[in-house]
Design a protein around this motif. Structure first.
Motif, PDB file in Angstrom:
ATOM      1  N   VAL A  63       1.177  -1.219  -0.024  1.00  0.00           N
ATOM      2  CA  VAL A  63       0.040   0.052   0.056  1.00  0.00           C
ATOM      3  C   VAL A  63       0.872   1.138  -0.503  1.00  0.00           C
ATOM      4  CG1 VAL A  63      -1.836   1.412   0.869  1.00  0.00           C
ATOM      5  CG2 VAL A  63      -1.765  -1.364   0.909  1.00  0.00           C
ATOM      6  N   ARG A  64       0.176   2.197  -0.823  1.00  0.00           N
ATOM      7  CA  ARG A  64       1.090   3.476  -0.683  1.00  0.00           C
ATOM      8  C   ARG A  64      -0.274   4.720  -0.276  1.00  0.00           C
ATOM      9  NH1 ARG A  64       1.076  -0.585  -4.121  1.00  0.00           N
ATOM     10  NH2 ARG A  64       0.970   1.823  -6.502  1.00  0.00           N
ATOM     11  N   PHE A  65       0.850   5.328   0.059  1.00  0.00           N
ATOM     12  CA  PHE A  65      -0.608   6.663   0.297  1.00  0.00           C
ATOM     13  C   PHE A  65       0.402   7.537  -0.228  1.00  0.00           C
ATOM     14  CE2 PHE A  65      -0.610   3.809   4.239  1.00  0.00           C
ATOM     15  CZ  PHE A  65      -1.910   3.526   3.885  1.00  0.00           C
ATOM     16  N   LEU A  66      -0.241   8.091  -1.127  1.00  0.00           N
ATOM     17  CA  LEU A  66      -0.130   9.296  -2.360  1.00  0.00           C
ATOM     18  C   LEU A  66      -0.426  10.779  -1.851  1.00  0.00           C
ATOM     19  CD1 LEU A  66      -1.568   7.378  -5.204  1.00  0.00           C
ATOM     20  CD2 LEU A  66       0.485   6.963  -3.560  1.00  0.00           C
ATOM     21  N   GLY A  67      -1.572  10.939  -0.714  1.00  0.00           N
ATOM     22  CA  GLY A  67      -1.962  12.226  -0.501  1.00  0.00           C
ATOM     23  C   GLY A  67      -2.327  12.433   1.319  1.00  0.00           C
ATOM     24  N   ARG A  68      -2.957  13.913   0.507  1.00  0.00           N
ATOM     25  CA  ARG A  68      -3.098  13.731   2.545  1.00  0.00           C
ATOM     26  C   ARG A  68      -4.891  14.035   2.233  1.00  0.00           C
ATOM     27  NH1 ARG A  68      -0.595  18.417   5.420  1.00  0.00           N
ATOM     28  NH2 ARG A  68      -1.911  16.508   7.629  1.00  0.00           N
ATOM     29  N   PRO A  69      -5.586  11.946   2.190  1.00  0.00           N
ATOM     30  CA  PRO A  69      -6.665  12.192   2.460  1.00  0.00           C
ATOM     31  C   PRO A  69      -7.756  12.527   3.944  1.00  0.00           C
ATOM     32  CG  PRO A  69      -5.619  10.091   3.093  1.00  0.00           C
ATOM     33  CD  PRO A  69      -5.099  11.771   2.839  1.00  0.00           C
ATOM     34  N   ALA A  70      -8.840  12.850   3.785  1.00  0.00           N
ATOM     35  CA  ALA A  70      -9.934  13.321   4.539  1.00  0.00           C
ATOM     36  C   ALA A  70     -11.061  12.457   4.923  1.00  0.00           C
ATOM     37  CB  ALA A  70     -10.266  15.149   3.985  1.00  0.00           C
ATOM     38  N   THR A  71     -11.399  12.550   6.074  1.00  0.00           N
ATOM     39  CA  THR A  71     -12.523  11.994   6.048  1.00  0.00           C
ATOM     40  C   THR A  71     -13.963  11.967   5.218  1.00  0.00           C
ATOM     41  OG1 THR A  71     -13.136  13.004   8.031  1.00  0.00           O
ATOM     42  CG2 THR A  71     -11.753  10.914   9.214  1.00  0.00           C
ATOM     43  N   GLY A  72     -14.797  10.556   4.993  1.00  0.00           N
ATOM     44  CA  GLY A  72     -15.536  11.112   4.179  1.00  0.00           C
ATOM     45  C   GLY A  72     -15.565  10.578   2.687  1.00  0.00           C
ATOM     46  N   ALA A  73     -16.068  10.620   1.760  1.00  0.00           N
ATOM     47  CA  ALA A  73     -16.390   9.850   0.180  1.00  0.00           C
ATOM     48  C   ALA A  73     -14.831   9.115  -0.256  1.00  0.00           C
ATOM     49  CB  ALA A  73     -17.116   9.974  -0.078  1.00  0.00           C
ATOM     50  N   PHE A  74     -14.047   8.232  -0.837  1.00  0.00           N
ATOM     51  CA  PHE A  74     -13.818   7.322  -1.158  1.00  0.00           C
ATOM     52  C   PHE A  74     -14.310   6.960  -2.740  1.00  0.00           C
ATOM     53  CE2 PHE A  74     -12.166   8.504   3.078  1.00  0.00           C
ATOM     54  CZ  PHE A  74     -10.679   8.704   2.604  1.00  0.00           C
ATOM     55  N   THR A  75     -13.523   7.225  -3.956  1.00  0.00           N
ATOM     56  CA  THR A  75     -14.107   6.520  -4.713  1.00  0.00           C
ATOM     57  C   THR A  75     -13.505   5.486  -5.242  1.00  0.00           C
ATOM     58  OG1 THR A  75     -16.016   7.853  -6.195  1.00  0.00           O
ATOM     59  CG2 THR A  75     -14.705   6.178  -7.491  1.00  0.00           C
ATOM     60  N   LEU A  76     -12.844   3.967  -5.252  1.00  0.00           N
ATOM     61  CA  LEU A  76     -11.843   3.329  -6.155  1.00  0.00           C
ATOM     62  C   LEU A  76     -12.259   2.189  -7.031  1.00  0.00           C
ATOM     63  CD1 LEU A  76     -12.645   2.128  -2.449  1.00  0.00           C
ATOM     64  CD2 LEU A  76     -11.133   1.671  -2.166  1.00  0.00           C
ATOM     65  N   HIS A  77     -11.304   2.019  -7.462  1.00  0.00           N
ATOM     66  CA  HIS A  77     -11.633   1.369  -8.772  1.00  0.00           C
ATOM     67  C   HIS A  77     -10.314   0.148  -9.272  1.00  0.00           C
ATOM     68  CE1 HIS A  77     -11.410   0.399 -13.230  1.00  0.00           C
ATOM     69  NE2 HIS A  77     -10.399   1.049 -13.345  1.00  0.00           N
ATOM     70  N   ALA A  78     -10.403  -0.733  -9.358  1.00  0.00           N
ATOM     71  CA  ALA A  78      -9.603  -1.843  -9.291  1.00  0.00           C
ATOM     72  C   ALA A  78      -9.263  -2.007 -11.260  1.00  0.00           C
ATOM     73  CB  ALA A  78     -10.084  -3.384  -8.969  1.00  0.00           C
ATOM     74  N   THR A  79      -8.086  -3.290 -11.020  1.00  0.00           N
ATOM     75  CA  THR A  79      -7.108  -3.346 -12.352  1.00  0.00           C
ATOM     76  C   THR A  79      -6.752  -4.826 -12.218  1.00  0.00           C
ATOM     77  OG1 THR A  79      -7.400  -1.370 -13.259  1.00  0.00           O
ATOM     78  CG2 THR A  79      -5.879  -3.385 -14.802  1.00  0.00           C
TER      79      THR A  79
END
Length: 266
Positions: A63-79
């Motif tokens: 797992v890599r953390f790429l930014g500074r997320p906030a709590t709330g909604a996330f959109t995820l996509h898998a390949t």
């Protein structure tokens, strides 16, 4: 504690018509500065499992953390990438407001019998049973996600105790309880404070940049919580820190190991 169902259900994880996934991490799962990293890792792993065309168990996740997320909604996509007949690798990205904030490469692998006997080279430490260990509460006013962890330290030292050893060992369960699987193991691997905290007497920001998780036990027979978690700081210097975490069940079976690379901002 009553199990609440599959991991992602706790975060309203649902598939959309566009082939993506939607999840919500509420503020009770906030860590030091944003959503708890292990929780985001668990969601990435859960999406990989749901999106795969093969019903294979999780063997590893990077797992890599790429930014500074906030709590709330996330959109995820898998390949998905199939590798022969026994291995599937999925690349999963989590985004907020159209920008990626976390990504994972998750390896799923078919179970099969071999002539090599099972072996685990990292035995559990000898500690008191969970019911004999006192509760320890992470301060929810500083780290709200601490309210979701039932922590019973099984050995010294404690965080922020000014100790000489950078190690923590505790029995940990989740509240509300979740099935013990690869996603919840990612959460448990990140449940304790950063490994260098026993050396300190005041907290500093030590955010995770990468987290790798390896599942060692039969993924279909991981047992129940609480589990014994040992977090050790391997090294710290030049603004970076590396922690190793081991997780065993109550019978001493090694369930998972993890390694985190962190930035030291204090």
């Amino acid at each position: 504690m009553k199990l609440t169902g599959r991991f992602g259900t706790r975060f309203a994880l649902t598939a959309t018509d566009s082939g993506r996934w939607h999840a919500v991490v509420d503020d009770s799962w906030r860590g030091w500065t944003g959503p708890h990293g292990g929780t985001l890792a668990g969601l990435l792993i859960d999406v990989a499992q749901r999106a795969s065309s093969r019903d294979y168990p999780v063997r590893a996740a990077d797992v890599r953390f790429l930014g500074r997320p906030a709590t709330g909604a996330f959109t995820l996509h898998a390949t998905e990438h199939t590798v022969g007949r026994s291995t599937t690798i999925l690349d999963v990205v989590a985004a907020q407001d159209g920008a990626p904030v976390a990504a994972a490469t998750v390896t799923l692998g078919k179970s099969s019998a071999t002539a090599i006997p099972a072996h685990h080279g990292r035995p559990a430490p000898v500690v008191a049973a969970a019911p004999d260990c006192a509760l320890f509460q992470l301060p929810p006013e500083i780290v709200p996600v601490g309210a979701h962890f039932v922590i019973r330290p099984a050995a010294d030292p404690l965080p922020l105790s000014g100790a000489d050893e950078a190690m923590m060992c505790a029995w940990i369960a989740l509240d509300p309880a979740l099935p013990l699987d690869a996603p919840s193991l990612a959460v448990l691997a990140d449940a304790l404070p950063p490994g260098l905290f026993p050396l300190l007497t005041a907290p500093v920001a030590v955010p995770t940049v990468t987290l790798s998780l390896h599942v060692h036990a039969d993924p279909s027979h991981l047992g129940d919580t609480p589990v014994l978690v040992r977090a050790t700081n391997v090294s710290s210097g030049a603004g970076w820190s590396v922690d190793d975490t081991d997780i065993w069940d109550s019978d001493g079976m090694l369930l998972a190991t993890a390694r985190q690379t962190r930035r030291v901002l204090g």
